[in-house]
Each structure stands twice: as C-alpha cells, then as structure tokens.
Write an enzyme that holds these catalytic residues in place. Structure first.
Site, PDB file in Angstrom:
ATOM      1  N   GLU A  34       0.871  -1.180   0.000  1.00 18.33           N
ATOM      2  CA  GLU A  34       0.000   0.000   0.000  1.00 18.33           C
ATOM      3  C   GLU A  34       0.908   1.230   0.000  1.00 18.33           C
ATOM      4  OE1 GLU A  34      -1.561   1.396   3.651  1.00 18.33           O
ATOM      5  OE2 GLU A  34      -3.375   2.186   2.779  1.00 18.33           O
ATOM      6  N   ASP A  52     -10.929   2.514   3.647  1.00 17.81           N
ATOM      7  CA  ASP A  52     -10.521   3.847   4.100  1.00 17.81           C
ATOM      8  C   ASP A  52     -11.236   4.958   3.335  1.00 17.81           C
ATOM      9  OD1 ASP A  52      -8.670   2.783   5.899  1.00 17.81           O
ATOM     10  OD2 ASP A  52      -7.064   2.756   4.410  1.00 17.81           O
TER      11      ASP A  52
HETATM   12  C1  GLC Z   1      -3.594   1.927   6.280  1.00 15.72           C
HETATM   13  C2  GLC Z   1      -4.923   1.244   6.485  1.00 15.72           C
HETATM   14  C3  GLC Z   1      -5.767   2.063   7.420  1.00 15.72           C
HETATM   15  C4  GLC Z   1      -5.041   2.180   8.740  1.00 15.72           C
HETATM   16  C5  GLC Z   1      -3.622   2.713   8.544  1.00 15.72           C
HETATM   17  C6  GLC Z   1      -2.804   2.509   9.779  1.00 15.72           C
HETATM   18  O1  GLC Z   1      -3.714   3.128   5.622  1.00 15.72           O
HETATM   19  O2  GLC Z   1      -5.550   1.023   5.267  1.00 15.72           O
HETATM   20  O3  GLC Z   1      -7.043   1.532   7.602  1.00 15.72           O
HETATM   21  O4  GLC Z   1      -5.741   3.041   9.590  1.00 15.72           O
HETATM   22  O5  GLC Z   1      -2.933   2.080   7.498  1.00 15.72           O
HETATM   23  O6  GLC Z   1      -2.524   1.158   9.967  1.00 15.72           O
END
Ligand code: GLC
Ligand code: CA
Length: 560
Positions: free
Chosen positions: A256, A335
C-alpha cells in the site's frame, strides 16, 4: 516471466468485523467467513484479502496490534484460521492477510517495555520505537519536537512522562511507529511474517508500506508528510522483506503506497524487482475534493468529480508498468466512502450508476480488487448522531471541524460523505433483522436501506448489480481481460469514460457517461461485427454519435 496465479485472480477485500457474525456478539468473525465460502465461489472470486485479525485493543479496528501471533478474540481462534485456510484452499480460494509493519499498538509488550525505564527489557525495546526529547519555548515550556501532523489529524508526538520523551505516531496515539533502523526489531517482524507463512497463508497486503523510514533529523514542517512518507530508504527495507521472506516462500504481496513516480513504481512492483508483486496506489481516489473549503478541509469537502483525472490516473499506471509490472484495479477500500455514493449516485440512479461503475472499472486490464458490499451497491451510512460512528479518525476530525467554525450539521454531513466508516457498516445479506449480519445489535449500525439493497434480493434478479458483477467476472476469466491492451477514447473529455480493451479473443469497448445529466459522445469507431454485450438502460446499436442518458453505460464486444 512465468504467469503467476495472481495475474488471473479476482480479489475480494473482506472487512472481517462487518462481514458475518457467527456467534451472536455483533462482530464479524472467522466462522462467519467460513460459513460463506460458497458465496465467493458463486461471485467468481478466487482470493480474499482479510483486514487485520490479530490481537488488538481495536483503537483502529485491528491495525493497532498488541500481539502479532494471536488472533483477536473478537474474530475467533487460531484453529478457526487453520480451518479457514484449509476449507478455502479446498475450494481453490487463496487467503491473503493484512501485514502491519509500520507500527504496533501502545499495548504491545514491546512498547510497554519501551516506555517504562523500570521495565527489565527497557534497554532493548526502547529503540524499537522512535523517540525525541522535548523542545522548550522561550518561557521554558515543553513543546513538541516538530509540528508534524498525523494522518488521523492532531500531532504525531505523544509525551511519555517516565522517560521525558515524545514518541512518534503517524496514525493514532495508540499506534507508536516502529524503528526500522533497529536490526532486532526487523528480525522480529520477519520471524513473525514467516510464522504466518508457515501456517499456510498465500499472501499479504502490506499496510502503510511507504512510511517505514522517517527523516531522523526531524526538520520542522506542518503537516510535514514529506518527512515520514516515501523517503527513499524505505525501499531498502521492503526489498529486505522481499528477498528474505516473501520471494523465497513464493508469497504474493501487494503493498500500500501513494504517490509513486515511475521509477518508484518499478521499484515497488517491477517484474525484475523484489519488493512486492503489485501495488495498491491511490491516484484515482478522491478525485472530487473541494480544496478551497476551509471548514471541512482536504478530503472532507466534496466538490465535482474530475473524471479526466480518474481516467488519466489509470492510464498513467498502465503506461508506467507496461511490460514491466502488473497493475491492480479497484475503486475503493475500507478507508474511503462507498464508491456508489462517492463517484455514482446512491439514490435516484442507484442501479444505473452502480453498473456504470462496474463496467468502467472491470473491463480494464490488471488484477481487480472488489471491496465488500460494492458488488451489491452498498451505500454510505445514514447515521444521525456522532456516536453512531466508530472510527478513531472521525472524532479527532470532528473536533477540528468545530475549531474551524463548522456547525454540527455541516460536520455530520462531511462525516456521512467522506468518513472511513462509510465503507465499514455490516454487510447486507438480506432484509431480516440487522440485514442478516447478526442476531444481535451489531458493533456498528447497519444502514437502513438494507431492506431494499441486499444480496438475497439481488440474487433473484438476473439484471441486478450483483449479477452484473458475476457475469463480468466470468468473462474476465474466459477472455483474459486482465492481460488486455487498453486504449482510452477521448481521454480529455470531462464527462465520458470510454475505452477499448483488446484481449486475445475480442475487443471490449466501454462507452459510459459518468454524469448525472445527459451528454453527447463521439466515437471514432466504425465496425459492423459486434454485439451489444451489456447495458444499464437498454441495448442499443453502436454509432459514431451517441446521446447518453444519466450514467448510461454500454459495453460492446467487437470481433477480432
Ligand atoms: C492503512 C490502512 C488504514 C489504517 C492505517 C494505519 O492506511 O488502510 O485503515 O488506519 O494504514 O494502519
Ligand atoms: Ca462474532
């Protein structure tokens, strides 16, 4: 490169807490997933990415992990996990877990030792996290080391009295960031990852992967994101994980990370590189922010959708990775708001816009990720009270809006439009009590429209959004749509979403109106040998000039 299973996969992102409750405590769990494995077969999905299932105080719904080796009691036991892996594999469904490497919970035993100078293991674990001494203003008052802002609003620093230091947390203050410069810490995370691999998991989605390195000179900045995001050295850490853990074990990974340049994209997921197999990027998300709004700023203010931006972003990624890497296509995740409420119209044009969004996304090449509930057109929440919301981010941001001069109503509307909770309400199985998710009041309220929008109802209707997804997924596999070559048509047109995807057997031509009003479209295509494959109003012939109804979309299949 030899073809990998994930290039032909259709991935379902499953939000465990809200999928299916099996033991009547109002919380989704592993047995709930096991009881629904046939559902994935029916939909045509062959991999499931499950949101974090580890032991956690649930400050951020499990992204705050207090023990990486334990399953949260909310979700079941390790035996349930083994059962899921075994039963899913029998059905040829792969299981992907969420791997959180950037931070732990402040209730993790490492942090408990780190923050307490009297703890026997203090020495070792203090350096697993990121600490800075206070600064002092001209009156001798303690001030934070920097003015950096956390992704959830508020400062990134939290004071720890016993050591007279601040620790860094780029998300909530219950999620201290790990220090990736510490070799022992890395070794522990690698061993943990290997442990889950040995249990039989097929892959990981690697959370917040571009944040692992920080600027340790701690320059002043507000919000200062550039000092804790995408710093080049994080690639070294990811490669280390790849070379030592992911690749030798033939594990599929998707990282990600937002905002990657071409060079970076190739580093993350180029075929020749060893960080990830694929990357979840955000170029097409939030293409409708009103950046001038000062009261509910940033992502919280809704403006008009920039359709050109969405198309150009996807196109940019297809171009960047052409022949060198493999794309992921998806609309939204846990998200973001629900895509039908965000980029479509969840009331008057629920059915049409839901299908338009399906056609425009799922005839493009790459590996798709469908987000839980999208396949039945689940909408944003309808909550009227602040305490109906659950997300930690909501509460810090609500206070921000109030400080910036918002009324309660304006703040609530921003939350209903944009909060992450919109995507997290319980899955709408049928129109029985609590939408068939649970027998008891769920941890988070169901959206009242479940009487109308639910899976049971859509299964009955061959033209439903659900059956549209099913049909598209069948053809994706049959015609290898994932490997096609895409060409956008009139990409600079502000209202349309049109493209051709040339596959081995046929050319799919998608013609779509992304707007709530009627528009005209010009198609420089002259073919006779085609069929009208799908449409969200009525089938109609392909013409060079077409007048499209609100959200009208048609897919033509052209013989090669
Ligand atoms: C990523 C996740 C999110 C989470 C963040 C911290 O962005 O998708 O849901 O709050 O990381 O772990
Ligand atoms: Ca449960």
């Amino acid at each position: 490169m030899k073809r990998k299973w994930w290039q032909d996969a259709i991935i379902y992102q499953l939000y465990l807490r809200s999928f299916k409750d099996s033991n009547h405590d109002g919380i989704g769990d592993f047995q709930g997933v096991i009881s629904k494995l046939d559902y994935f077969k029916d939909l045509g999905v062959n991999a499931i990415w499950i949101s974090p299932h580890y032991e956690s105080p649930m400050d951020d719904n499990g992204y705050d992990i207090s023990d990486f080796y334990r399953v949260s009691k909310d979700y079941g036991t390790i035996e349930d996990v083994k059962e899921l892996l075994q039963k899913a594999h029998q059905l040829d469904i792969k299981i992907l877990f969420d791997l959180v490497l950037n931070h732990t919970s402040d209730e993790h035993s490492w942090f408990e030792a780190a923050k307490d100078p009297n703890h026997p293991n203090h020495q070792k674990y203090h350096d697993y996290y990121i600490w800075q001494p206070p600064k002092y203003d001209e009156h001798g008052n303690k001030v934070m080391p920097t003015q950096w802002r956390s992704w959830f609003g508020g400062p990134v620093w939290e004071y720890n009295e016993p050591t007279n230091e601040y620790y860094l947390h780029i998300f909530s203050k219950k999620m201290p960031d790990l220090n990736w410069r510490n070799e022992d810490m890395k070794r522990d995370l690698k061993a943990m990852t290997k442990w889950w691999i040995d249990l039989g998991v097929d892959g990981f989605r690697v959370d917040a992967s571009n944040h692992l390195e920080k600027d340790w000179t701690f320059p002043e900045g507000h919000p200062g994101y550039e000092y804790f995001s995408s710093i080049p050295k994080h690639h070294e850490y990811l490669e280390e994980m790849g070379v030592e853990v992911f690749y030798p074990n033939d594990i599929m990974t998707m990282g990600e990370a937002g905002g990657a340049s071409k060079e970076e994209a190739i580093k993350y997921c180029g075929f020749e590189n060893k960080e990830f197999d694929m990357l979840i990027q955000f170029g097409h998300c939030w293409a409708d922010c009103d950046w001038h709004n000062q009261i509910t700023p940033g992502k919280w203010a809704k403006g008009t959708i920039d359709v050109k931006h969405i198309k150009n972003s996807f196109n940019h990624w297809f171009e960047m990775l052409k022949g060198q890497g493999w794309n992921i296509i998806y609309w939204h995740n846990h998200d973001q708001p629900r895509v039908i409420s965000h980029y479509g119209n969840d009331s008057m044009y629920h059915d049409q816009s839901g299908k338009m969004l399906a056609y425009t996304l799922y005839f493009m090449p790459g590996t798709p990720i469908v987000y839980q509930g999208e396949e039945i057109g689940m909408t944003n929440v309808d909550y009227e009270n602040l305490d109906d919301f659950r997300d930690v981010e909501v509460f810090t941001e609500y206070d921000n809006f109030m400080k910036l001069g918002a009324s309660h109503e304006v703040a609530m509307q921003a939350l209903r439009d944009r909060a992450r909770d919109n995507a997290r309400s319980p899955f709408q199985w049928d129109d029985s009590l609590h939408a068939g998710f649970s027998n008891v009041t769920p941890w988070m309220n169901t959206v009242k429209n479940y009487h109308d929008i639910n899976l049971a109802k859509q299964k009955e209707d061959e033209h439903s959004i659900f059956n549209t997804y099913k049909k598209i997924f069948q053809y994706r596999k049959m015609d290898d749509i994932s490997s096609g070559t895409i060409t956008f048509i009139d990409i600079e047109n502000p209202d349309t979403y049109c493209y051709k995807n040339e596959t081995t057997h046929a050319i799919y031509l998608v013609v779509a109106n992304f707007r709530e009003r009627e528009i005209d479209v010009t198609l420089p295509i002259d073919v006779k040998d085609y069929e009208c494959f799908m449409s969200n109003y009525t089938d109609r012939p392909l013409m060079t000039q077409m007048h499209l109804k609100p959200y009208e979309a048609i897919v033509y299949k052209i013989k090669k």
